[in-house]
Design an enzyme around this catalytic site. Structure first.
Site, PDB file in Angstrom:
ATOM      1  CB  THR A 223      40.719  39.518  33.119  1.00 11.40           C
ATOM      2  OG1 THR A 223      39.677  38.556  33.285  1.00 11.40           O
ATOM      3  CG2 THR A 223      42.064  38.865  33.441  1.00 11.40           C
ATOM      4  CD  GLU A 227      45.472  39.677  37.220  1.00 12.56           C
ATOM      5  OE1 GLU A 227      46.395  39.995  37.996  1.00 12.56           O
ATOM      6  OE2 GLU A 227      44.736  38.692  37.433  1.00 12.56           O
ATOM      7  CD1 TRP A 238      40.642  36.389  50.463  1.00 11.28           C
ATOM      8  CD2 TRP A 238      39.892  37.351  48.614  1.00 11.28           C
ATOM      9  NE1 TRP A 238      41.226  35.739  49.399  1.00 11.28           N
ATOM     10  CE2 TRP A 238      40.773  36.315  48.242  1.00 11.28           C
ATOM     11  CE3 TRP A 238      39.286  38.103  47.587  1.00 11.28           C
ATOM     12  CZ2 TRP A 238      41.070  36.023  46.908  1.00 11.28           C
ATOM     13  CZ3 TRP A 238      39.584  37.804  46.272  1.00 11.28           C
ATOM     14  CH2 TRP A 238      40.454  36.777  45.943  1.00 11.28           C
TER      15      TRP A 238
END
Length: 623
Positions: A223, A227, A238
């Site tokens: 995570t 970030e 995407w």
């Protein structure tokens, strides 16, 4: 499927959090929208960073090479003791960041062979800070007990006043806040170019590090890796859109949506934008996708270039290169020859040293900062020696004023003010200004400049500029020439003495002319104002008849529509932001516009042919 719903219902009734079924949720784009509401110019700032990135990618030369080390401060904001993470758990997260960004992660061997050619060591490392903003020793961790039971993307966790902890100067540290995030968020980050007081990364305490509270399937520290990627200007893999939207990286396959791939991380996975033969499946192994931690294992070379562009000269995070956040603590003494601790002068003043006695002239530097204080710094130089300096001011509020007083021996000096982004401190992003005063006189002042501005001044009775000191100073227009006191400068085409001492008079310098400006710079004619005349003839090199060449590649209308939807402008035509910052070259712009007219002509001719064919078919049907 019915049995799964029954299991979930039982877990909820028992009060057991079904985190095993949760999907990754990053709040960075949601946070960017929040920033736009607070600052309408936020996207313009981001576009200028993109422009700098594009210039970097188009230039094969690199000013910054080798390993970049970023000092990190982790602000633990906790309500229950469980949320107060241990030092050991925090260290595991720093270890994961270093492994992932240097491609030393144990699961790098899981990268599919088709992606091995682009998997990259970013040569970016992280260290827990050892020196705090005041020069004192630290372990790089702050701990704040709060009455808030959870936080969202509204930045409350980033301020003492709202139950969180104030950021350390963002120009010197990466701030990471760890807390209880509401709404199922795993974390969020601030893209480069935002408010310095909120710059950094926020992670939920359940998804930070690899031990303690770290909760599957987000228990491997990815995570924070994800970030920090945003903080270093990476987008989701995407592009946060369909197949017509890109992540601005050429070596990541086009993807139409997020992948929530979990164990056993089977490859190949989805191919959400299959473009035919040779197309690669989605790179769900990329840290910027939404896969489970165990399925992530790489950054690409293209992503590496985007991140490192921020550290090149003029890059938004370049100031981190000179941070002492992971350096050695120097214990201030009253005989170390430098001004440190709470000293008000070199080895004098403050709580421990003898009061300062100024045997020269006290000079005060007063700077009213713009909306990006982390970009501003200054220096007073005697020749090539810096005798005093200050900034950057990332810890100061936007628009605040900072004052620094220095005792200078008699002599002449240069005051230099810098803006790391190259747009001065007035007036695009706030109304900043500076004044240097001493001996009852204003020695330098301003605010509107580019990357830097230099003003020469003298104190203590030293003689000011002369016409034989070998340097251009005072109001001289050349070295020891021009201005109000010296002979006019010899120029190749013009002789002119500016006796009225006003910027509105023409200034002739070495065959160039400036009107309404102090210096023509690199131009033959520089005018700050409106020009009127009967005719202007421009002779640019090259012209646009190449559009009518049979080999000219005319973009299909469908692709043109997608380009306009994504960029809000025509190809090869500058955006409004680019025009605002760079201006327009009239000859080049006319050439581009004529090319667009010729392209439009070709489109009309194509449509005319299609209309004729459809007319024939219609006539046959009617017959």
């Amino acid at each position: 499927m019915k049995s799964l719903h029954i299991v979930l219902s039982i877990l909820i009734l028992l009060g057991i959090a079904p985190s095993v079924f949760a999907q990754r949720d990053c709040g960075t784009m949601q946070y960017l929208e929040y920033e736009q509401q607070l600052d309408p110019q936020r996207l313009e700032r981001l576009e200028m960073i993109e422009k700098h990135t594009r210039e970097f990618l188009n230039n094969p030369n690199r000013d910054v090479t080798g390993v970049i080390t970023i000092p990190v401060v982790v602000h633990v904001v906790w309500n229950t003791s469980t949320e107060n993470l241990s030092d050991a758990q925090i260290q595991t997260q720093i270890d994961v960041l270093n492994e992932d960004f240097r491609r030393l992660n144990a699961d790098a061997s899981n990268t599919p062979s088709v992606f091995l050619g682009v998997a990259a060591d970013t040569e970016i490392e992280f260290c827990l800070a050892t020196v705090d903003p005041n020069g004192n020793a630290t372990n790089g961790i702050t701990r704040t007990q709060t009455s808030s039971t959870s936080f969202s993307t509204n930045n409350n966790v980033k301020f003492n006043a709202t139950g969180g902890h104030d950021a350390w100067p963002s120009g010197q540290y990466l701030n990471i806040w760890v807390c209880d995030l509401s709404g199922g968020l795993l974390g969020y980050a601030q893209f480069p170019g935002g408010n310095s007081a909120t710059d950094g990364v926020v992670c939920d305490y359940l998804y930070f590090g690899t031990i303690g509270t770290a909760t599957p399937p987000y228990h491997l520290g990815r995570t924070a890796t994800h970030e920090v990627g945003h903080w270093l200007n990476l987008r989701h893999i995407w592009g946060d859109g369909g197949c017509s939207v890109d992540d601005l990286v050429s070596d990541t396959p086009l993807a139409g949506s997020a992948n929530f791939t979990g164990a056993p991380c089977t490859f190949p996975g989805p191919n959400t934008c299959n473009t035919g033969a040779g197309d690669l499946p989605d790179m769900f192994q990329n840290y910027m996708d939404y896969s489970d931690d165990a399925c992530m294992n790489l950054y690409t070379s293209g992503q590496t270039d985007r991140m490192r562009a921020l550290f090149e000269p003029g890059g938004f995070r370049a100031s981190l290169l000179t941070s002492n956040g992971c350096g050695n603590v120097v214990t201030p003494t009253c005989d170390d020859g430098i001004q440190n601790g709470d000293e008000t002068g070199v080895d004098c003043g403050g709580s421990n040293c003898a009061p300062c006695v100024c045997n020269g002239t006290e000079v005060t530097v007063s700077i009213t900062l713009d909306n990006y204080p982390e970009e501003t710094s200054w220096a007073i130089k005697s020749g090539s020696t810096t005798v005093a300096s200050g900034g950057t001011y990332g810890s100061q509020p936007d628009g605040s004023t900072v004052n620094t007083t220095i005792c200078l021996p008699d002599g002449c000096y240069d005051f230099v003010i810098y803006d790391s982004y190259g747009d001065g401190i007035c007036c695009s992003y706030g109304s900043g200004s500076y004044t240097v005063s001493g001996g009852g006189n204003t020695l330098a002042s301003g605010g509107s400049f580019g990357a830097s501005e230099t003003t020469n001044f003298c104190v203590g009775g030293s003689s000011g500029p002369t016409c034989n000191d070998g340097i251009q100073n005072g109001d001289e227009t050349g070295v020891d020439c021009g201005g109000t006191n010296c002979p006019s400068c010899e120029v190749s085409e013009w002789e002119f003495t500016n006796n009225s001492n006003t910027i509105n008079d023409p200034i002739y310098r070495f065959g160039s002319v400036a009107i309404g400006k102090e210096d023509p710079g690199p131009y033959k004619l520089a005018v700050n104002g409106t020009i009127i005349g009967k005719e202007l003839e421009v002779r640019p090199e090259g012209w646009s008849d190449y559009v009518f060449n049979p080999d000219y590649n005319l973009m299909p209308l469908a692709e043109l529509r997608l380009y306009i939807d994504n960029h809000g402008k025509l190809p090869n035509i500058p955006s409004a932001t680019e025009v605002q910052w760079e201006g327009i070259a009239i000859g080049e712009m006319n050439k581009k516009l004529l090319a667009k007219i010729e392209e439009l002509t070709l489109y009309i001719l194509e449509q005319d042919i299609k209309i004729a064919e459809l007319t024939k078919k219609l006539e046959k049907v009617q017959e």
